[in-house]
Design a protein around this motif. Structure first.
Motif, mmCIF file in Angstrom:
data_model
loop_
_atom_site.group_PDB
_atom_site.id
_atom_site.type_symbol
_atom_site.label_atom_id
_atom_site.label_comp_id
_atom_site.label_asym_id
_atom_site.label_seq_id
_atom_site.Cartn_x
_atom_site.Cartn_y
_atom_site.Cartn_z
ATOM 1 N N THR A 1 0.845 -1.196 0.000
ATOM 2 C CA THR A 1 0.000 0.000 0.000
ATOM 3 C C THR A 1 0.875 1.239 0.000
ATOM 4 N N ALA A 2 1.906 1.242 0.845
ATOM 5 C CA ALA A 2 2.824 2.378 0.915
ATOM 6 C C ALA A 2 3.589 2.559 -0.391
ATOM 7 N N HIS A 3 3.933 1.449 -1.040
ATOM 8 C CA HIS A 3 4.635 1.537 -2.327
ATOM 9 C C HIS A 3 3.744 2.199 -3.379
ATOM 10 N N LEU A 4 2.474 1.816 -3.428
ATOM 11 C CA LEU A 4 1.547 2.445 -4.367
ATOM 12 C C LEU A 4 1.391 3.932 -4.070
ATOM 13 N N ASP A 5 1.317 4.270 -2.785
ATOM 14 C CA ASP A 5 1.219 5.679 -2.410
ATOM 15 C C ASP A 5 2.446 6.451 -2.874
ATOM 16 N N ALA A 6 3.625 5.855 -2.738
ATOM 17 C CA ALA A 6 4.857 6.510 -3.180
ATOM 18 C C ALA A 6 4.886 6.705 -4.693
ATOM 19 N N LEU A 7 4.139 5.868 -5.419
ATOM 20 C CA LEU A 7 4.045 6.021 -6.876
ATOM 21 C C LEU A 7 3.015 7.074 -7.274
ATOM 22 N N GLY A 8 2.390 7.710 -6.303
ATOM 23 C CA GLY A 8 1.403 8.749 -6.574
ATOM 24 C C GLY A 8 0.006 8.236 -6.828
#
Length: 233
Positions: free
Chosen positions: A77-84
């Motif tokens: 989830t955090a990785h997707l958030d970091a991708l915007g």
């Protein structure tokens, strides 16, 4: 069921697979989080590239968010958030959700089941389910994918990842990370899952199967599908 399991029915004798899965992940949540706390660092380059491609497709539907179903410790989830990508996590285990909230306080996580999402129709810009549909029994999989179809916006993508192989199989685990559990794993071929997706009205976009690496024992299948846009594309 082992003799040890039969003496402690608190987990092993749950009749409902959702309750058994919830209790099992509650039991292993701290150890599981310690082991899988940094998906970006631990995942294979191909896996990261596929999630990145999914995120790009999902952002076309922003501000409609992506649901990371079976979000566990919240690192994907955090990785997707970091991708915007606007995203939130959903997990069956309250203890796993609590740990994800602690690790990623700026993100939203809530307790829920992918088999019955507490969401209005056509509100999601994408669904990511990495290694979480493996706990859904065969007879519940059609309704689960129908639920995906219901909550997705037209044209929105779905990315599934699951352990695969050339044949169907099932594994029951009664212990993991030193904890007693009652967890079933359903190994399916890509063709089986693709058929269920199609029956639910989700159109396949791509399939990739990579060989196991490192400590992995089974091939990894990735299926990218979408809910067809109104009138087709």
């Amino acid at each position: 069921m082992t003799a040890e399991n039969s003496q402690n029915p608190s987990i092993a004798e749950y009749a409902d697979f959702l309750e058994a899965t919830r209790a099992s992940y509650d039991a292993i949540a701290p150890a599981y989080t310690d082991r899988f706390s940094d998906w970006s660092a631990d995942s294979a380059p191909l896996d990261r590239s596929l999630v990145t491609a999914f995120a790009e497709l999902a952002r076309e539907h922003a501000p409609a968010p992506v649901a990371d179903l079976g979000s566990g410790p919240g690192s994907v989830t955090a990785h997707l958030d970091a991708l915007g990508t606007p995203v939130f996590g959903v997990d069956l285990s309250p203890r796993m959700v609590a740990l994800a909230r602690r690790a990623h306080p700026g993100l939203r996580f809530h307790v829920g089941s992918m088999t019955a999402l507490d969401l209005p129709d056509e509100t999601l810009g994408g669904i990511l389910a990495l290694y979480s549909v493996i706990h859904i029994p065969d007879d519940h999989l059609p309704a689960t994918f129908a639920e995906f179809q219901r909550v997705l916006r037209p044209g929105a993508p779905v990315l599934l990842a699951f352990q695969s192989g050339d044949s169907e199989d099932r594994l029951h685990m009664s212990e993991r990370f030193g904890q007693e559990i009652a967890l079933d794993y359903y190994w399916r071929t890509p063709d089986t899952v693709i058929e269920h997706l199609g029956d639910a009205g989700l159109r396949l976009h791509a399939r990739i199967v990579r060989e196991p690496g490192g400590e992995e024992k089974r091939p990894r299948a990735f299926l990218l599908a979408e809910k067809p846009a109104a009138g087709g594309r």
